[in-house]
Each structure stands twice: as structure tokens, then as C-alpha cells.
Design a protein around this motif. Sequence first.
Motif, PDB file in Angstrom:
ATOM      1  N   SER A  60       0.830  -1.208   0.000  1.00  0.00           N
ATOM      2  CA  SER A  60       0.000   0.000   0.000  1.00  0.00           C
ATOM      3  C   SER A  60       0.864   1.258   0.000  1.00  0.00           C
ATOM      4  N   ARG A  61       1.943   1.256   0.764  1.00  0.00           N
ATOM      5  CA  ARG A  61       2.863   2.411   0.769  1.00  0.00           C
ATOM      6  C   ARG A  61       3.515   2.586  -0.598  1.00  0.00           C
ATOM      7  N   GLU A  88       1.001   4.101  -3.140  1.00  0.00           N
ATOM      8  CA  GLU A  88       0.833   5.547  -2.986  1.00  0.00           C
ATOM      9  C   GLU A  88       1.983   6.300  -3.647  1.00  0.00           C
ATOM     10  N   SER A  89       3.202   5.832  -3.456  1.00  0.00           N
ATOM     11  CA  SER A  89       4.359   6.516  -4.041  1.00  0.00           C
ATOM     12  C   SER A  89       4.419   6.364  -5.559  1.00  0.00           C
ATOM     13  N   TYR A 116      -0.809   5.104  -7.302  1.00  0.00           N
ATOM     14  CA  TYR A 116      -1.938   4.173  -7.265  1.00  0.00           C
ATOM     15  C   TYR A 116      -2.648   4.271  -5.920  1.00  0.00           C
ATOM     16  N   ASN A 117      -3.937   4.021  -5.928  1.00  0.00           N
ATOM     17  CA  ASN A 117      -4.689   3.812  -4.698  1.00  0.00           C
ATOM     18  C   ASN A 117      -4.646   2.319  -4.399  1.00  0.00           C
ATOM     19  N   LEU A 157      -4.588  -2.478  -6.585  1.00  0.00           N
ATOM     20  CA  LEU A 157      -3.982  -1.182  -6.862  1.00  0.00           C
ATOM     21  C   LEU A 157      -4.647  -0.607  -8.099  1.00  0.00           C
ATOM     22  N   LYS A 185      -4.382   6.351  -9.973  1.00  0.00           N
ATOM     23  CA  LYS A 185      -5.118   7.570  -9.602  1.00  0.00           C
ATOM     24  C   LYS A 185      -5.477   8.378 -10.826  1.00  0.00           C
TER      25      LYS A 185
END
Length: 69
Positions: free
Chosen positions: A42-43, A46-47, A50-51, A66, A69
Motif C-alpha cells: 500500500s505504501r 501511494e508513491s 496508485y490507490n 492497486l 489515480k
Amino acid sequence: MIDARGLSCPQPVILIKNAVEKTHEAQYTLLTDNMACVENVSRFAESAGYNAEYKKENEEEFLVTLTRK
């Protein structure tokens, strides 16, 4: 779908990172059997733009999705 069951971090993150870099898909799914992997993927998501959402598939498995965005 990327099957990361039985793998410890950072292996699942590396698998998803390689997939993102190679294919640039709008969505990926990853199956894992530990919550630490869910958190680390998940981290990364984000980087990478992607959500990340996850759901518990059963007592031992999580499905992480994933979505760009």
C-alpha cells in the motif's frame, strides 16, 4: 494477479514494482498471506501513483487491489 503468498517483504513489493514498471496497467491485484505485506504494498502504491485497497479473502489471505489515480 500476482501471487505473493509465502513471500516475505520486500519480495512482494519488488514483484508489484516490476509489474508496474514493465506494463503500466491501470490496475493490479496481489494475493498475500500477511498484513505487513499489505501495508508495504500500500505504501509503494501511494508513491507510484496508485490507490490501494485490500480485503480479507479468508482467515489467512488478503487481496490487494492497486488502481491508478
